[in-house]
Motif scaffolding. Structure first.
Motif, PDB file in Angstrom:
ATOM      1  N   TYR A   1       0.207  -1.394   1.294  1.00 13.07           N
ATOM      2  CA  TYR A   1       1.325  -2.132   0.701  1.00 13.07           C
ATOM      3  C   TYR A   1       1.039  -3.632   0.715  1.00 13.07           C
ATOM      4  O   TYR A   1       1.260  -4.328  -0.277  1.00 13.07           O
ATOM      5  CB  TYR A   1       2.605  -1.821   1.492  1.00 13.07           C
ATOM      6  CG  TYR A   1       3.864  -2.410   0.911  1.00 13.07           C
ATOM      7  CD1 TYR A   1       4.666  -1.655   0.056  1.00 13.07           C
ATOM      8  CD2 TYR A   1       4.277  -3.700   1.223  1.00 13.07           C
ATOM      9  CE1 TYR A   1       5.851  -2.178  -0.477  1.00 13.07           C
ATOM     10  CE2 TYR A   1       5.439  -4.238   0.695  1.00 13.07           C
ATOM     11  CZ  TYR A   1       6.225  -3.462  -0.153  1.00 13.07           C
ATOM     12  OH  TYR A   1       7.379  -3.989  -0.678  1.00 13.07           O
ATOM     13  N   SER A   2       0.519  -4.124   1.827  1.00 11.48           N
ATOM     14  CA  SER A   2       0.239  -5.556   1.932  1.00 11.48           C
ATOM     15  C   SER A   2      -0.924  -5.963   1.028  1.00 11.48           C
ATOM     16  O   SER A   2      -0.935  -7.072   0.490  1.00 11.48           O
ATOM     17  CB  SER A   2      -0.029  -5.952   3.383  1.00 11.48           C
ATOM     18  OG  SER A   2      -1.255  -5.427   3.836  1.00 11.48           O
ATOM     19  N   GLU A   3      -1.901  -5.071   0.838  1.00 17.56           N
ATOM     20  CA  GLU A   3      -3.004  -5.357  -0.076  1.00 17.56           C
ATOM     21  C   GLU A   3      -2.500  -5.492  -1.506  1.00 17.56           C
ATOM     22  O   GLU A   3      -2.918  -6.382  -2.251  1.00 17.56           O
ATOM     23  CB  GLU A   3      -4.068  -4.257  -0.017  1.00 17.56           C
ATOM     24  CG  GLU A   3      -4.872  -4.267   1.254  1.00 17.56           C
ATOM     25  CD  GLU A   3      -5.874  -3.126   1.318  1.00 17.56           C
ATOM     26  OE1 GLU A   3      -5.934  -2.288   0.379  1.00 17.56           O
ATOM     27  OE2 GLU A   3      -6.606  -3.066   2.322  1.00 17.56           O
ATOM     28  N   LYS A   4      -1.596  -4.603  -1.882  1.00 21.22           N
ATOM     29  CA  LYS A   4      -1.008  -4.659  -3.224  1.00 21.22           C
ATOM     30  C   LYS A   4      -0.246  -5.975  -3.394  1.00 21.22           C
ATOM     31  O   LYS A   4      -0.373  -6.653  -4.419  1.00 21.22           O
ATOM     32  CB  LYS A   4      -0.077  -3.454  -3.410  1.00 21.22           C
ATOM     33  CG  LYS A   4       0.512  -3.310  -4.799  1.00 21.22           C
ATOM     34  CD  LYS A   4       1.269  -1.978  -4.887  1.00 21.22           C
ATOM     35  CE  LYS A   4       1.699  -1.632  -6.281  1.00 21.22           C
ATOM     36  NZ  LYS A   4       2.682  -2.517  -6.862  1.00 21.22           N
ATOM     37  N   TYR A   5       0.511  -6.343  -2.387  1.00 24.00           N
ATOM     38  CA  TYR A   5       1.253  -7.603  -2.420  1.00 24.00           C
ATOM     39  C   TYR A   5       0.296  -8.791  -2.576  1.00 24.00           C
ATOM     40  O   TYR A   5       0.526  -9.686  -3.390  1.00 24.00           O
ATOM     41  CB  TYR A   5       2.092  -7.752  -1.146  1.00 24.00           C
ATOM     42  CG  TYR A   5       2.883  -9.025  -1.116  1.00 24.00           C
ATOM     43  CD1 TYR A   5       4.161  -9.073  -1.682  1.00 24.00           C
ATOM     44  CD2 TYR A   5       2.361 -10.186  -0.557  1.00 24.00           C
ATOM     45  CE1 TYR A   5       4.885 -10.257  -1.681  1.00 24.00           C
ATOM     46  CE2 TYR A   5       3.081 -11.368  -0.552  1.00 24.00           C
ATOM     47  CZ  TYR A   5       4.344 -11.394  -1.115  1.00 24.00           C
ATOM     48  OH  TYR A   5       5.055 -12.569  -1.125  1.00 24.00           O
ATOM     49  N   ALA A   6      -0.787  -8.772  -1.802  1.00 28.07           N
ATOM     50  CA  ALA A   6      -1.767  -9.860  -1.861  1.00 28.07           C
ATOM     51  C   ALA A   6      -2.372  -9.966  -3.267  1.00 28.07           C
ATOM     52  O   ALA A   6      -2.481 -11.062  -3.821  1.00 28.07           O
ATOM     53  CB  ALA A   6      -2.865  -9.643  -0.819  1.00 28.07           C
ATOM     54  N   THR A   7      -2.737  -8.817  -3.830  1.00 28.58           N
ATOM     55  CA  THR A   7      -3.325  -8.793  -5.167  1.00 28.58           C
ATOM     56  C   THR A   7      -2.336  -9.329  -6.201  1.00 28.58           C
ATOM     57  O   THR A   7      -2.685 -10.161  -7.037  1.00 28.58           O
ATOM     58  CB  THR A   7      -3.738  -7.352  -5.535  1.00 28.58           C
ATOM     59  OG1 THR A   7      -4.701  -6.903  -4.593  1.00 28.58           O
ATOM     60  CG2 THR A   7      -4.338  -7.292  -6.928  1.00 28.58           C
ATOM     61  N   GLU A   8      -1.104  -8.854  -6.142  1.00 27.95           N
ATOM     62  CA  GLU A   8      -0.080  -9.276  -7.105  1.00 27.95           C
ATOM     63  C   GLU A   8       0.224 -10.768  -7.003  1.00 27.95           C
ATOM     64  O   GLU A   8       0.734 -11.358  -7.947  1.00 27.95           O
ATOM     65  CB  GLU A   8       1.206  -8.471  -6.904  1.00 27.95           C
ATOM     66  CG  GLU A   8       1.074  -7.022  -7.346  1.00 27.95           C
ATOM     67  CD  GLU A   8       2.254  -6.155  -6.933  1.00 27.95           C
ATOM     68  OE1 GLU A   8       3.137  -6.621  -6.165  1.00 27.95           O
ATOM     69  OE2 GLU A   8       2.278  -4.988  -7.365  1.00 27.95           O
ATOM     70  N   ASN A   9      -0.071 -11.361  -5.862  1.00 27.51           N
ATOM     71  CA  ASN A   9       0.212 -12.774  -5.652  1.00 27.51           C
ATOM     72  C   ASN A   9      -1.035 -13.654  -5.721  1.00 27.51           C
ATOM     73  O   ASN A   9      -1.017 -14.799  -5.269  1.00 27.51           O
ATOM     74  CB  ASN A   9       0.979 -12.965  -4.346  1.00 27.51           C
ATOM     75  CG  ASN A   9       2.417 -12.486  -4.498  1.00 27.51           C
ATOM     76  OD1 ASN A   9       3.264 -13.213  -4.988  1.00 27.51           O
ATOM     77  ND2 ASN A   9       2.674 -11.236  -4.146  1.00 27.51           N
ATOM     78  N   GLY A  10      -2.114 -13.106  -6.290  1.00 27.84           N
ATOM     79  CA  GLY A  10      -3.286 -13.901  -6.618  1.00 27.84           C
ATOM     80  C   GLY A  10      -4.308 -14.128  -5.519  1.00 27.84           C
ATOM     81  O   GLY A  10      -5.256 -14.890  -5.712  1.00 27.84           O
ATOM     82  N   PHE A  11      -4.156 -13.469  -4.384  1.00 27.44           N
ATOM     83  CA  PHE A  11      -5.141 -13.638  -3.308  1.00 27.44           C
ATOM     84  C   PHE A  11      -6.350 -12.741  -3.585  1.00 27.44           C
ATOM     85  O   PHE A  11      -6.203 -11.631  -4.086  1.00 27.44           O
ATOM     86  CB  PHE A  11      -4.525 -13.303  -1.951  1.00 27.44           C
ATOM     87  CG  PHE A  11      -3.439 -14.252  -1.543  1.00 27.44           C
ATOM     88  CD1 PHE A  11      -3.739 -15.486  -0.988  1.00 27.44           C
ATOM     89  CD2 PHE A  11      -2.105 -13.921  -1.730  1.00 27.44           C
ATOM     90  CE1 PHE A  11      -2.741 -16.375  -0.631  1.00 27.44           C
ATOM     91  CE2 PHE A  11      -1.094 -14.803  -1.382  1.00 27.44           C
ATOM     92  CZ  PHE A  11      -1.410 -16.032  -0.827  1.00 27.44           C
ATOM     93  N   SER A  12      -7.542 -13.228  -3.247  1.00 29.00           N
ATOM     94  CA  SER A  12      -8.752 -12.449  -3.517  1.00 29.00           C
ATOM     95  C   SER A  12      -9.482 -12.012  -2.249  1.00 29.00           C
ATOM     96  O   SER A  12     -10.434 -11.253  -2.320  1.00 29.00           O
ATOM     97  CB  SER A  12      -9.702 -13.240  -4.414  1.00 29.00           C
ATOM     98  OG  SER A  12     -10.039 -14.464  -3.804  1.00 29.00           O
ATOM     99  N   VAL A  13      -9.032 -12.484  -1.102  1.00 30.17           N
ATOM    100  CA  VAL A  13      -9.640 -12.041   0.161  1.00 30.17           C
ATOM    101  C   VAL A  13      -8.553 -11.939   1.235  1.00 30.17           C
ATOM    102  O   VAL A  13      -7.668 -12.790   1.319  1.00 30.17           O
ATOM    103  CB  VAL A  13     -10.804 -12.962   0.617  1.00 30.17           C
ATOM    104  CG1 VAL A  13     -10.337 -14.370   0.892  1.00 30.17           C
ATOM    105  CG2 VAL A  13     -11.507 -12.398   1.846  1.00 30.17           C
ATOM    106  N   ILE A  14      -8.634 -10.855   1.995  1.00 32.64           N
ATOM    107  CA  ILE A  14      -7.745 -10.650   3.146  1.00 32.64           C
ATOM    108  C   ILE A  14      -8.620 -10.722   4.385  1.00 32.64           C
ATOM    109  O   ILE A  14      -9.648 -10.042   4.465  1.00 32.64           O
ATOM    110  CB  ILE A  14      -7.023  -9.291   3.092  1.00 32.64           C
ATOM    111  CG1 ILE A  14      -6.113  -9.216   1.863  1.00 32.64           C
ATOM    112  CG2 ILE A  14      -6.214  -9.058   4.377  1.00 32.64           C
ATOM    113  CD1 ILE A  14      -5.490  -7.839   1.645  1.00 32.64           C
ATOM    114  N   THR A  15      -8.217 -11.546   5.348  1.00 34.45           N
ATOM    115  CA  THR A  15      -8.932 -11.617   6.618  1.00 34.45           C
ATOM    116  C   THR A  15      -7.995 -11.133   7.719  1.00 34.45           C
ATOM    117  O   THR A  15      -6.766 -11.107   7.550  1.00 34.45           O
ATOM    118  CB  THR A  15      -9.396 -13.052   6.932  1.00 34.45           C
ATOM    119  OG1 THR A  15      -8.263 -13.909   6.946  1.00 34.45           O
ATOM    120  CG2 THR A  15     -10.395 -13.540   5.913  1.00 34.45           C
ATOM    121  N   LEU A  16      -8.566 -10.758   8.847  1.00 34.70           N
ATOM    122  CA  LEU A  16      -7.766 -10.350   9.992  1.00 34.70           C
ATOM    123  C   LEU A  16      -8.611 -10.438  11.245  1.00 34.70           C
ATOM    124  O   LEU A  16      -9.836 -10.462  11.182  1.00 34.70           O
ATOM    125  CB  LEU A  16      -7.207  -8.933   9.800  1.00 34.70           C
ATOM    126  CG  LEU A  16      -8.197  -7.788   9.571  1.00 34.70           C
ATOM    127  CD1 LEU A  16      -8.616  -7.139  10.893  1.00 34.70           C
ATOM    128  CD2 LEU A  16      -7.573  -6.736   8.676  1.00 34.70           C
TER     129      LEU A  16
END
Length: 150
Positions: A93-108
């Motif tokens: 769900y958070s990946e979809k949110y990130a994609t829809e909001n223009g982010f191209s990398v998720i870090t953790l």
């Protein structure tokens, strides 16, 4: 079990449940607390929660680092719901949110014990092991087009 995942508001009743769950799962076992300052600093973060009716099953936060990068943090799943897909659902769900909001990398920053969970979801270790909140962690990331909906 019907889990509903949604974006929740900072400062409301659902947010209070989120803080309680994060404390129970992430901090209490380490003998740590949250300071009011730490909690106040989360005001501009995105708060996602997984509910089973009124019961909070899991949560995660996302913090924008810049226009490209968003950091996933404070992922917690109630022990009654662990191993039942709640954590995976929250991450997707958070990946979809990130994609829809223009982010191209998720870090953790993954606890060493959680690395296999994130690897199954396509995250990769970047860098060496380090200590955070008294326990071993690894920095991990995932870049488009590896996000779940692409």
């Amino acid at each position: 079990m019907k889990i509903e995942i949604k974006h929740i508001a900072f400062g409301g009743a659902e947010h209070k449940k989120e803080i309680d769950l994060r404390y129970k799962v992430l901090r209490q076992p380490l003998g740590l607390n949250y300071t009011q300052e730490q909690l106040d600093a989360e005001k501009d973060e995105f708060h996602f929660a997984a509910f089973d009716g009124e019961k909070l099953a899991g949560c995660l936060l996302m913090k924008a680092i810049d226009k490209e990068e968003i950091k996933m943090r404070q992922v917690a799943v109630d022990e009654d719901y662990q191993g039942k897909g709640v954590g995976k659902g929250l991450v997707l769900y958070s990946e979809k949110y990130a994609t829809e909001n223009g982010f191209s990398v998720i870090t953790l920053h993954a606890r060493k014990t959680a690395v296999p969970f994130y690897e199954k979801l396509g995250y990769k270790i970047v860098g060496d092991e380090f200590t955070e909140v008294t326990i071993p962690h690894f920095k991990m990331n995932k870049e488009k087009p590896l996000f779940s909906d692409e």
